[in-house]
Design an enzyme around this catalytic site. Structure first.
Site, PDB file in Angstrom:
ATOM      1  NE  ARG A   1     -94.927   5.072   3.086  1.00  0.00           N
ATOM      2  CZ  ARG A   1     -93.886   5.467   2.364  1.00  0.00           C
ATOM      3  NH1 ARG A   1     -92.680   5.200   2.768  1.00  0.00           N
ATOM      4  NH2 ARG A   1     -94.049   6.135   1.239  1.00  0.00           N
ATOM      5  CB  THR A   2    -101.096   1.686   2.029  1.00  0.00           C
ATOM      6  OG1 THR A   2    -100.822   2.929   2.674  1.00  0.00           O
ATOM      7  CG2 THR A   2    -102.457   1.182   2.455  1.00  0.00           C
TER       8      THR A   2
ATOM      9  NE  ARG B   1    -103.632   4.414  -1.154  1.00  0.00           N
ATOM     10  CZ  ARG B   1    -102.500   4.783  -0.566  1.00  0.00           C
ATOM     11  NH1 ARG B   1    -101.472   5.176  -1.305  1.00  0.00           N
ATOM     12  NH2 ARG B   1    -102.365   4.763   0.740  1.00  0.00           N
TER      13      ARG B   1
ATOM     14  CG  HIS C   1    -104.908   6.290   4.457  1.00  0.00           C
ATOM     15  ND1 HIS C   1    -105.024   4.918   4.597  1.00  0.00           N
ATOM     16  CD2 HIS C   1    -103.685   6.512   3.907  1.00  0.00           C
ATOM     17  CE1 HIS C   1    -103.917   4.348   4.142  1.00  0.00           C
ATOM     18  NE2 HIS C   1    -103.094   5.289   3.719  1.00  0.00           N
TER      19      HIS C   1
ATOM     20  CE  LYS D   1    -109.532  -4.091 -21.648  1.00  0.00           C
ATOM     21  NZ  LYS D   1    -109.805  -5.539 -21.536  1.00  0.00           N
TER      22      LYS D   1
HETATM   23  C1  NCD Z   1    -100.317   8.748   2.634  1.00  0.00           C
HETATM   24  C2  NCD Z   1    -101.485   8.609   1.673  1.00  0.00           C
HETATM   25  O1  NCD Z   1    -101.421   7.840   0.705  1.00  0.00           O
HETATM   26  O2  NCD Z   1    -102.482   9.240   1.963  1.00  0.00           O
HETATM   27  N1  NCD Z   1     -99.375   7.747   2.522  1.00  0.00           N
HETATM   28  C3  NCD Z   1     -99.542   6.574   3.187  1.00  0.00           C
HETATM   29  O3  NCD Z   1    -100.470   5.839   2.969  1.00  0.00           O
HETATM   30  N2  NCD Z   1     -98.631   6.265   4.126  1.00  0.00           N
HETATM   31  C4  NCD Z   1     -99.739  10.119   2.679  1.00  0.00           C
HETATM   32  C5  NCD Z   1     -99.319  10.803   1.401  1.00  0.00           C
HETATM   33  O4  NCD Z   1     -99.435  10.289   0.309  1.00  0.00           O
HETATM   34  O5  NCD Z   1     -98.829  11.922   1.536  1.00  0.00           O
END
Ligand code: NCD
Length: 301
Positions: free
Chosen positions: A51-52, A102, A130, A81
């Protein structure tokens, strides 16, 4: 420069302005179809994402910008590397106008921002925060409840490693008269730093041990996945709180059921058609919230 690193950064006013813009994006997104024209956004993901990353990339496309991306940066970038994150950021910032990052390290976004010449947007930093997920979570609550003041919200599941919960409770603390119930097994309870944060902001935080401890007329149930990938002890087995039809029978017709997704078995599929299950709508709102955020950061600056 406008990094998005933590939910500490948001005020109630900035959040509400973002919600207004998000409403506009949903109603008339075409109006913004060139707002990122000529801009390049890098999505650099060292951890898995559905999703993100995709909603950020869809958001950039819908705003007329371009994307450069590494979806498995741990293996497919020079990290393999031995290049440091900071060196990678120092290189990529010369190619783009913003970096959506991320990473498994909870300080990665802050560290990256300390060297980056372009805005860093934290798309999940280890078991830290997040923030953009929390923005879409808060927007979802606002849309379904019309107001956030006075609400009672339960966060369930992995409150220790669940970064979405950490960011969400910070945003909720911007509102008045909030009660947060925290339902988790002891080993994955909400870390003290967040409990203290909430008490300093005047939010009532009530740790719980059983679904029966939650009020039946609670406004929001926000469930999360156990973040097993972050456990040092891989033998640790955590029994999940399963929400299914028979559990939801105990809650009011107005209790909404949210989840950042991906879910495993903590919300059963028999609830997908329940009007109170809003998690797919929640994930769809995410793209519009991210469009608003990108527009604010990059358009016209
Ligand atoms: C979450 C995450 O990556 O922290 N997912 C997201 O971004 N919607 C939740 C998860 O991974 O459980």
């Amino acid at each position: 420069m406008h990094h998005v690193l933590s939910c500490d950064q948001f005020s109630r006013t900035s959040l509400e302005q973002l919600f207004v813009l998000t409403d506009e994006m949903r109603v008339d997104g075409k109006k913004f179809s060139t707002s990122l024209a000529g801009k390049i956004v890098a999505t650099i993901f060292y951890e898995p994402s559905t999703r993100t990353r995709l909603s950020f990339e869809a958001a950039v496309s819908r705003l007329g910008g371009s994307i450069i991306s590494t979806e498995n940066a741990k293996e497919m970038s020079s990290a393999i590397k031995g290049e440091s994150l900071l060196d990678t950021i120092r290189v990529i910032d010369g190619y783009c106008d913003a970096i959506v990052l991320r990473h498994s390290d909870s300080t990665a976004a802050v560290d990256g921002a300390s060297v980056s010449l372009v805005p860093i947007i934290n798309a999940g930093s280890g078991s830290g925060e997040h923030p953009t997920q929390a923005l879409l979570d808060a927007y979802t609550i606002y849309k379904y409840k019309n107001n956030i003041d006075g609400l009672s919200i339960a966060v369930l599941g992995d409150l220790r490693f669940g970064r979405t919960v950490h960011s969400l409770v910070k945003l909720l603390s911007l509102y008045d008269d909030i009660t947060i119930y925290g339902l988790s097994r002891d080993v994955i309870a909400l870390p003290d730093e967040y409990v203290t944060y909430l008490s300093q902001k005047g939010v009532s935080y009530i740790p719980c041990r059983s679904l029966a401890d939650l009020p039946q007329d609670i406004d929001v149930l926000y469930h999360t996945r156990t973040q097993t990938e972050r456990f040092k002890n891989t033998d640790l087995k955590i029994e999940e709180f399963i929400i299914n039809q028979s559990v939801m029978k105990n809650f009011s017709a107005h209790t909404i059921l949210m989840h950042p997704l991906p879910r495993r078995n903590e919300i059963s599929f028999d609830l997908d058609d329940d009007k109170r299950s809003v998690f797919f709508q929640q994930s769809h709102f995410g793209m519009y919230v991210r469009m608003s955020l990108l527009h604010n950061i990059l358009a016209g600056s």
